[in-house]
Design a protein around this motif. Structure first.
Motif, PDB file in Angstrom:
ATOM      1  N   ALA A 129      -1.009   2.466  -3.425  1.00  0.00           N
ATOM      2  CA  ALA A 129      -0.156   2.053  -4.540  1.00  0.00           C
ATOM      3  C   ALA A 129       1.312   2.367  -4.250  1.00  0.00           C
ATOM      4  CB  ALA A 129      -0.614   2.745  -5.829  1.00  0.00           C
ATOM      5  N   LYS A 130       1.580   3.556  -3.716  1.00  0.00           N
ATOM      6  CA  LYS A 130       2.969   3.921  -3.403  1.00  0.00           C
ATOM      7  C   LYS A 130       3.529   3.054  -2.285  1.00  0.00           C
ATOM      8  CE  LYS A 130       2.804   8.706  -5.031  1.00  0.00           C
ATOM      9  NZ  LYS A 130       2.943  10.144  -4.688  1.00  0.00           N
ATOM     10  N   LEU A 131       2.688   2.675  -1.344  1.00  0.00           N
ATOM     11  CA  LEU A 131       3.131   1.796  -0.265  1.00  0.00           C
ATOM     12  C   LEU A 131       3.478   0.415  -0.821  1.00  0.00           C
ATOM     13  CD1 LEU A 131       3.504   1.608   2.802  1.00  0.00           C
ATOM     14  CD2 LEU A 131       1.136   0.867   2.968  1.00  0.00           C
ATOM     15  N   LEU A 132       2.684  -0.049  -1.781  1.00  0.00           N
ATOM     16  CA  LEU A 132       2.965  -1.344  -2.396  1.00  0.00           C
ATOM     17  C   LEU A 132       4.273  -1.311  -3.179  1.00  0.00           C
ATOM     18  CD1 LEU A 132      -0.600  -2.296  -3.671  1.00  0.00           C
ATOM     19  CD2 LEU A 132       0.632  -3.291  -1.764  1.00  0.00           C
ATOM     20  N   ILE A 133       4.542  -0.199  -3.871  1.00  0.00           N
ATOM     21  CA  ILE A 133       5.798  -0.076  -4.620  1.00  0.00           C
ATOM     22  C   ILE A 133       6.979  -0.105  -3.675  1.00  0.00           C
ATOM     23  CG2 ILE A 133       7.167   1.520  -6.031  1.00  0.00           C
ATOM     24  CD1 ILE A 133       4.538   2.396  -7.334  1.00  0.00           C
ATOM     25  N   LYS A 134       6.823   0.531  -2.513  1.00  0.00           N
ATOM     26  CA  LYS A 134       7.910   0.531  -1.529  1.00  0.00           C
ATOM     27  C   LYS A 134       8.241  -0.892  -1.081  1.00  0.00           C
ATOM     28  CE  LYS A 134       8.580   1.529   3.316  1.00  0.00           C
ATOM     29  NZ  LYS A 134       7.928   1.979   4.553  1.00  0.00           N
ATOM     30  N   ASN A 135       7.198  -1.710  -0.868  1.00  0.00           N
ATOM     31  CA  ASN A 135       7.407  -3.071  -0.379  1.00  0.00           C
ATOM     32  C   ASN A 135       7.597  -4.084  -1.496  1.00  0.00           C
ATOM     33  OD1 ASN A 135       7.105  -2.336   2.368  1.00  0.00           O
ATOM     34  ND2 ASN A 135       4.892  -2.315   2.134  1.00  0.00           N
ATOM     35  N   ASN A 136       7.324  -3.683  -2.741  1.00  0.00           N
ATOM     36  CA  ASN A 136       7.459  -4.586  -3.886  1.00  0.00           C
ATOM     37  C   ASN A 136       8.157  -3.822  -5.008  1.00  0.00           C
ATOM     38  OD1 ASN A 136       5.437  -7.016  -3.163  1.00  0.00           O
ATOM     39  ND2 ASN A 136       4.539  -5.082  -2.517  1.00  0.00           N
ATOM     40  N   PRO A 137       9.488  -3.738  -4.976  1.00  0.00           N
ATOM     41  CA  PRO A 137      10.209  -2.892  -5.931  1.00  0.00           C
ATOM     42  C   PRO A 137      10.065  -3.315  -7.387  1.00  0.00           C
ATOM     43  CG  PRO A 137      11.729  -4.222  -4.623  1.00  0.00           C
ATOM     44  CD  PRO A 137      10.381  -4.376  -3.998  1.00  0.00           C
ATOM     45  N   GLU A 138       9.547  -4.515  -7.631  1.00  0.00           N
ATOM     46  CA  GLU A 138       9.338  -4.921  -9.017  1.00  0.00           C
ATOM     47  C   GLU A 138       8.108  -4.273  -9.628  1.00  0.00           C
ATOM     48  OE1 GLU A 138       7.942  -8.525  -6.560  1.00  0.00           O
ATOM     49  OE2 GLU A 138       9.046  -6.673  -6.259  1.00  0.00           O
ATOM     50  N   LEU A 139       7.309  -3.577  -8.799  1.00  0.00           N
ATOM     51  CA  LEU A 139       6.131  -2.863  -9.279  1.00  0.00           C
ATOM     52  C   LEU A 139       6.462  -1.390  -9.510  1.00  0.00           C
ATOM     53  CD1 LEU A 139       3.354  -4.313  -6.930  1.00  0.00           C
ATOM     54  CD2 LEU A 139       4.057  -5.129  -9.170  1.00  0.00           C
ATOM     55  N   GLY A 140       5.731  -0.756 -10.405  1.00  0.00           N
ATOM     56  CA  GLY A 140       5.924   0.658 -10.684  1.00  0.00           C
ATOM     57  C   GLY A 140       4.597   1.345 -10.929  1.00  0.00           C
ATOM     58  N   LEU A 141       4.619   2.672 -10.960  1.00  0.00           N
ATOM     59  CA  LEU A 141       3.412   3.485 -11.127  1.00  0.00           C
ATOM     60  C   LEU A 141       3.291   3.914 -12.578  1.00  0.00           C
ATOM     61  CD1 LEU A 141       1.245   4.424  -9.122  1.00  0.00           C
ATOM     62  CD2 LEU A 141       2.479   6.585  -8.938  1.00  0.00           C
ATOM     63  N   LEU A 142       2.244   3.439 -13.242  1.00  0.00           N
ATOM     64  CA  LEU A 142       1.995   3.819 -14.629  1.00  0.00           C
ATOM     65  C   LEU A 142       1.360   5.208 -14.708  1.00  0.00           C
ATOM     66  CD1 LEU A 142       1.939   2.984 -17.646  1.00  0.00           C
ATOM     67  CD2 LEU A 142      -0.351   2.059 -17.229  1.00  0.00           C
ATOM     68  N   ALA A 143       0.473   5.529 -13.762  1.00  0.00           N
ATOM     69  CA  ALA A 143      -0.197   6.839 -13.762  1.00  0.00           C
ATOM     70  C   ALA A 143      -0.740   7.113 -12.372  1.00  0.00           C
ATOM     71  CB  ALA A 143      -1.334   6.866 -14.785  1.00  0.00           C
ATOM     72  N   ASP A 144      -0.933   8.396 -12.057  1.00  0.00           N
ATOM     73  CA  ASP A 144      -1.482   8.752 -10.744  1.00  0.00           C
ATOM     74  C   ASP A 144      -2.414   9.945 -10.810  1.00  0.00           C
ATOM     75  OD1 ASP A 144       0.219  10.833 -11.229  1.00  0.00           O
ATOM     76  OD2 ASP A 144       1.272  10.738  -9.321  1.00  0.00           O
ATOM     77  N   ASP A 145      -2.952  10.244 -12.001  1.00  0.00           N
ATOM     78  CA  ASP A 145      -3.774  11.459 -12.128  1.00  0.00           C
ATOM     79  C   ASP A 145      -5.021  11.239 -12.973  1.00  0.00           C
ATOM     80  OD1 ASP A 145      -2.478  11.034 -14.495  1.00  0.00           O
ATOM     81  OD2 ASP A 145      -1.936  13.131 -14.834  1.00  0.00           O
ATOM     82  N   ILE A 146      -5.550  10.022 -12.985  1.00  0.00           N
ATOM     83  CA  ILE A 146      -6.682   9.773 -13.880  1.00  0.00           C
ATOM     84  C   ILE A 146      -8.030   9.890 -13.170  1.00  0.00           C
ATOM     85  CG2 ILE A 146      -5.334   8.279 -15.396  1.00  0.00           C
ATOM     86  CD1 ILE A 146      -6.624   5.892 -14.086  1.00  0.00           C
ATOM     87  N   LEU A 147      -8.027   9.925 -11.840  1.00  0.00           N
ATOM     88  CA  LEU A 147      -9.301   9.983 -11.126  1.00  0.00           C
ATOM     89  C   LEU A 147      -9.087  10.563  -9.738  1.00  0.00           C
ATOM     90  CD1 LEU A 147     -12.331   9.180 -11.016  1.00  0.00           C
ATOM     91  CD2 LEU A 147     -11.613   6.970 -10.111  1.00  0.00           C
ATOM     92  N   ASP A 148      -9.818  11.617  -9.422  1.00  0.00           N
ATOM     93  CA  ASP A 148      -9.795  12.209  -8.082  1.00  0.00           C
ATOM     94  C   ASP A 148     -11.227  12.235  -7.547  1.00  0.00           C
ATOM     95  OD1 ASP A 148      -7.096  12.639  -8.037  1.00  0.00           O
ATOM     96  OD2 ASP A 148      -7.217  14.681  -8.804  1.00  0.00           O
TER      97      ASP A 148
END
Length: 988
Positions: free
Chosen positions: A96-115
């Motif tokens: 997801a973070k790699l996609l945000i780097k290459n697609n700046p129009e995307l953002g991270l809504l959450a990153d702690d819901i499942l491990d």
């Protein structure tokens, strides 16, 4: 010719329509009904997941009202997000973070819901291979190889990772591995080979076992089935360990934990509240050390704060990064160190409640406390204390060198309890305790003749350990408070430490008035990916709209075509560009100054020292000034590169550069020229080397140097602390100001030239999807596979259809019945199901090439259809012609071959042509059984470029070309069978 012209017209109209729809879509604003604040807003929304993954099951279980959209490729999920077919996408966090780097129009809504833990899958019938892999995994964790791989693929940017060359044995047992080629960091297909963490780990394992390794690509949803059926020995591709999967396969010990990210369009997410002052933490979640002074301070001064307690700095930073807490409160030295070394974090305030710190002693041992106070008076008087302050507190503690303080080997032992905060006070570096507090206590122990025993204890347990007599003193920048003085005796304060509030830079409200470049940074701004400009804007102006590029030419095109409104370069490059692009201008106001240097591998300090000596000598002799006049002061486009001849027998000096632009290095008249190249060539000549140019993308230069792929790198590289951790820089050879380049007509309303911009985008897509990373090799390989499957399927199906036809027309009931069942089953079953049954069931226990399985399945399917074509064609020929042929003396076989068959073939050819072309197009499904055909090649390319348009159009065009060739050939054959044509040939 007219048909071709009409085809071109239709294609052009299609492209214009596609562009118009895209432009119309781009002008629409966000729908308030899909605004997302937290993951709770996913209820009732459209959520994209990778088909068959744990995320698929998680969304179904925890968000039952969500509409799940399942995809086979990450690129399809990204496209669905951008075109608003879905509202959010759930996937692995690293991806997801790699996609945000290459697609700046995307953002991270959450990153702690499942491990979840990830593991490598093994067949249940092969426990020995599983045990050997687990043993190997423990081995590489112990010897540091795993840490090296983790840094390469997970800690650093996986796009910049250099896959090590691992030579596998040519002989020995074969390990068959199946992957899906989802994307980095796990598995990807780059430069015509598999790369990624999972691939490197398995290749290292195969080499360790003296085994060969064969990798096949299978759709993610089919991996477990392929392993369970024995088609492969191992499956891997970021696979989560779940109870359902464990019923079918055995998993290795977990090799890493899967963290989940939820992606959404930035315009559809409500941004978190920004913070400008310390008062903005009211009502927020604030992290502190358990048992620290900060708990009491927050309770008294910020009663509405939700205090969250942690036992380690790393835990607090992870919580802050993941959004589980809004701010953390630390001593100012530690806070500044964190902000300095991690651009994610910034200081909201650094003057919070300064308070003295002291060393704690038991109230039963006041004598030891007094000895320490006397010692402190002594080192303050003789200057040792000031030296410690200068080393640890005034300068960068990360660069401080702990002095060698000899302690006695005999005598009483001093037991110190401490908490590893972080530098400058207490750190743990190279398996040794270090920092201000540690040096202070070691000097005290030396002065008093003690041996020293250091025990690391959680901060909240330090006082209890001291009171219970487990340690003799405690020190870890412990604040002196009335509450603590009730339990222990403090020394005189040795330092007074202010405190700071650390928050995410993205939530830090900065003063707009202090930003002289406000008007520019509010618009899209281009930078070199991974450059100092990139880091500067992320750290200083996180609210800026950054667009990342790999070449100046790309930034210039984007600027002139209005994709961006400015970009950052050094002043010299800006001057050179403005001469070539009169429609551009520069601010000529320095944003910051950049020292440039040549970088060397840390394992080769001698080469760097040689270069520094050469540089100093070149400045003294005037050679350096001559180069400055040629490349920097004059017009670099007109500068003549001097010819520097090298000895053919001299050792090679591998120079890495990107050939970004003059005056540094560029390709001009099919020759590399520029200031940096001349500088290195002159150095090589004087030092007795010859230069070998190694051209690579700018973001890969430092990784290539650190990995030993080149000996030195240069191309206008700015010297930064972050880069200096990986490579050694020479003395600066020039210092340049960074400036913004913009258009002269900035702000002037002008209708965009949409069609040229669209055509430029097509050209860029062609390069990215075909030329870059030699992706055309993937297309060629896939096209070859598709052609092989199509040819042999048509041939075998046609011949088999003849046999089935005669069985169907047989008067023997059993033979006729078999043919009827064959035709009914094959025609009534989807070809995909036939393909899967053939591969996983019929040949389930046979190690057979999936290409052969594809030919068999498609051949059977075609035979079922063409057999009925043959029968109808034969039965359509009058029986009287058969009787007449026999009456003329022909045998039944001769009658069929010379009279019936030619007429039947003419009848069935029009339908046969359509069936053959349909079969060719249907071969696109062979990717389900690990065949890398033309369609699969397009999928792999899309997984790398996230460009849906060009790969799909390219694949469609190639299928059309194959079908067209078949149609032309069969049509020509059909015409040769026309009676009139045959008659003309006989007459001639």
């Amino acid at each position: 010719m007219r048909a071709f012209t009409r085809a071109k017209l239709w294609i052009r109209l299609f492209l214009y329509a596609l562009f118009a729809v895209n432009s119309l879509h781009a002008t629409t604003g966000p729908d308030a009904s899909i605004l997302l604040r937290t993951v709770d807003d996913l209820h009732g929304k459209r959520v994209a997941v990778y088909d068959g993954t744990i995320h698929d099951m998680f969304v179904a279980e925890h968000y039952p009202t969500a509409k799940i959209h399942r995809y086979e490729a990450v690129a399809d999920m990204v496209l669905a997000l951008k075109t608003e077919k879905v509202d959010a996408a759930m996937m692995d966090l690293v991806l997801a973070k790699l996609l945000i780097k290459n697609n700046p129009e995307l953002g991270l809504l959450a990153d702690d819901i499942l491990d979840l833990d990830l593991g490598v899958g093994f067949n249940k019938n092969n426990p020995d291979l599983l045990e050997r892999f687990n043993a190997y995994l423990k081995e590489i964790r112990a010897n540091g190889v795993y840490k090296e791989m983790e840094d390469r693929w997970f800690i650093n940017d996986p796009e910049d990772a250099v896959m090590p060359e691992i030579e596998l044995p040519m002989d020995g047992p074969l390990i068959r591995v199946a992957v899906d080629v989802s994307d980095l960091p796990y598995v990807a297909y780059m430069d015509n080979r598999y790369v990624g963490f999972d691939i490197e780990m398995l290749q290292r394992f195969a080499k360790n076992q003296n085994s060969r390794m064969e990798i096949s690509t299978i759709a993610f949803g089919s991996l477990v089935a392929a392993l369970a059926s024995g088609k492969v020995d191992i499956i891997a591709d970021g696979i989560a360990i779940t109870p359902e999967r464990q019923q079918k396969v055995n998993f290795s010990d977990p090799y890493i934990a899967l963290r989940t990210g939820v992606l959404a369009m930035n315009k559809n997410m409500v941004p978190p509240q920004l913070m400008a002052t310390a008062d903005d933490i009211r009502g927020k979640r604030v992290g502190v050390f358990t048992g620290s002074f900060y708990e009491q301070f927050l309770g008294e001064n910020y009663p509405t704060v939700e205090v969250q307690r942690y036992d380690a700095t790393s835990d607090m930073l992870v919580a802050l990064d993941r959004g589980k807490t809004d701010a953390i409160l630390l001593d100012v030295y530690l806070a500044k160190s964190i902000a300095r070394n991690n651009p994610k974090f910034g200081l909201l305030a650094e003057d919070i409640a300064p308070i003295p710190s002291g060393v704690g002693f038991s109230k039963d041992n006041i004598k030891l406390r007094d000895q320490f106070n006397t010692f402190m008076h002594k080192i303050r008087a003789n200057g040792v204390y000031d030296d410690m302050v200068d080393r640890w507190l005034e300068n960068d503690p990360e660069k401080a060198v702990m002095p060698d303080i000899e302690l006695p080997e005999e005598g009483p032992t001093l037991h110190l309890g401490t908490f590893v905060l972080n530098l400058p006070f207490v750190g743990y570096v190279n398996q040794e305790y270090t920092g201000f507090d540690i040096e202070m206590i070691r000097r005290f122990a030396q002065d008093q003749g003690y041996k020293l025993d250091i025990q690391a204890i959680n901060f909240g347990s330090l006082i209890n350990a001291l009171v219970s007599g487990k340690v003799d003193l405690i020190s870890a920048c412990i604040s002196i408070t009335p509450e603590r003085e009730k339990s222990i005796a403090f020394s005189e304060p040795y330092v007074s430490v202010g405190n700071a509030i650390v928050v995410l830079n993205s939530r830090l409200a900065r003063s707009r008035e202090k930003n002289p470049f406000k008007a520019i940074l509010q618009r899209p701004t281009g930078v070199f990916e991974g450059s100092v400009y990139d880091t500067f804007l992320m750290e200083e102006y996180p609210e800026s709209n950054i667009k990342r590029y790999n070449r100046i030419s790309d930034m210039t095109i984007s600027l002139t075509s209005r994709k961006i409104d400015s970009f950052m370069v050094d002043e010299l490059t800006a001057r050179a560009m403005l001469k070539l692009n009169p429609e551009l201008t520069s601010t000529y106001e320095a944003v910051f100054n950049m020292p440039l240097g040549v970088a060397f591998n840390k394992n080769n300090p001698e080469l760097r020292e040689q270069f520094n000596e050469f540089l100093a000598k070149a400045r003294e002799t005037g050679v350096y000034q001559e180069m400055v006049s040629r490349w920097l002061d004059g017009d670099p486009e007109k500068a003549e590169m001097p010819k520097i001849e090298f000895d053919d027998d001299a050792p090679v000096l591998r120079l890495g550069f990107d050939a970004v632009e003059l005056p540094f290095v560029a390709l001009r008249d099919n020759e590399y020229v520029g200031f940096d190249l001349e500088l290195v060539q002159r150095f090589a000549k004087e030092a007795g080397y010859r230069v070998e140019n190694v051209i690579m993308n700018f973001p890969s230069l430092i990784n290539a140097l650190a990995a030993g792929k080149v000996d030195l790198i240069t191309d206008g590289i700015t010297i930064t602390e972050e880069r200096a951790k990986q490579v050694d820089f020479s003395d600066p050879y020039v210092s340049l100001p960074a400036v913004f380049v913009t258009r002269k007509d900035m702000g002037v309303a002008e209708e965009e030239k949409r069609i040229p911009a669209f055509l430029q985008k097509v050209a860029e897509s062609f390069y990215n999807n075909v030329i870059h990373e030699k992706r055309y090799l993937l297309i060629v390989s896939g096209l070859k596979t598709t052609a092989i499957i199509s040819f042999w399927s048509v041939l075998s199906g046609t011949l088999m259809g003849v046999l089935v036809c005669f069985m169907r027309m047989s008067k023997i009931k059993a033979v006729n019945l078999i043919a009827r069942l064959f035709i009914s089953i094959l025609r009534g079953t989807p070809i995909l199901v036939i393909l899967m049954i053939t591969f996983y069931i019929i040949f389930g226990s046979v190690n057979i090439d999936p290409v052969i399985v594809s030919i068999i399945a498609f051949g059977f399917n075609l035979a079922a259809y063409v057999s009925e074509m043959y029968r109808s064609g034969i039965e359509g020929v009058s029986k009287g012609q058969t009787e007449a042929g026999i009456a003329m003396g022909f045998s039944r076989l001769q009658t069929f071959l010379y009279i019936v068959a030619p007429q039947a073939i003419r009848r069935i050819l029009p339908v046969y042509k359509g069936e053959v072309i349909s079969l060719v197009k249907t071969t696109s499904i062979v990717g389900y059984i690990a065949v890398e055909d033309l369609t699969r090649a397009g999928d792999i390319i899309r997984s790398r470029t996230f460009d849906a348009f060009f790969p799909l159009i390219m694949v469609a065009a190639l299928y059309f070309f194959i079908s067209w060739l078949l149609l032309v050939g069969l049509t020509a054959f059909e015409k040769r069978l026309e009676p009139s044509r045959s008659k003309r040939r006989r007459l001639s």
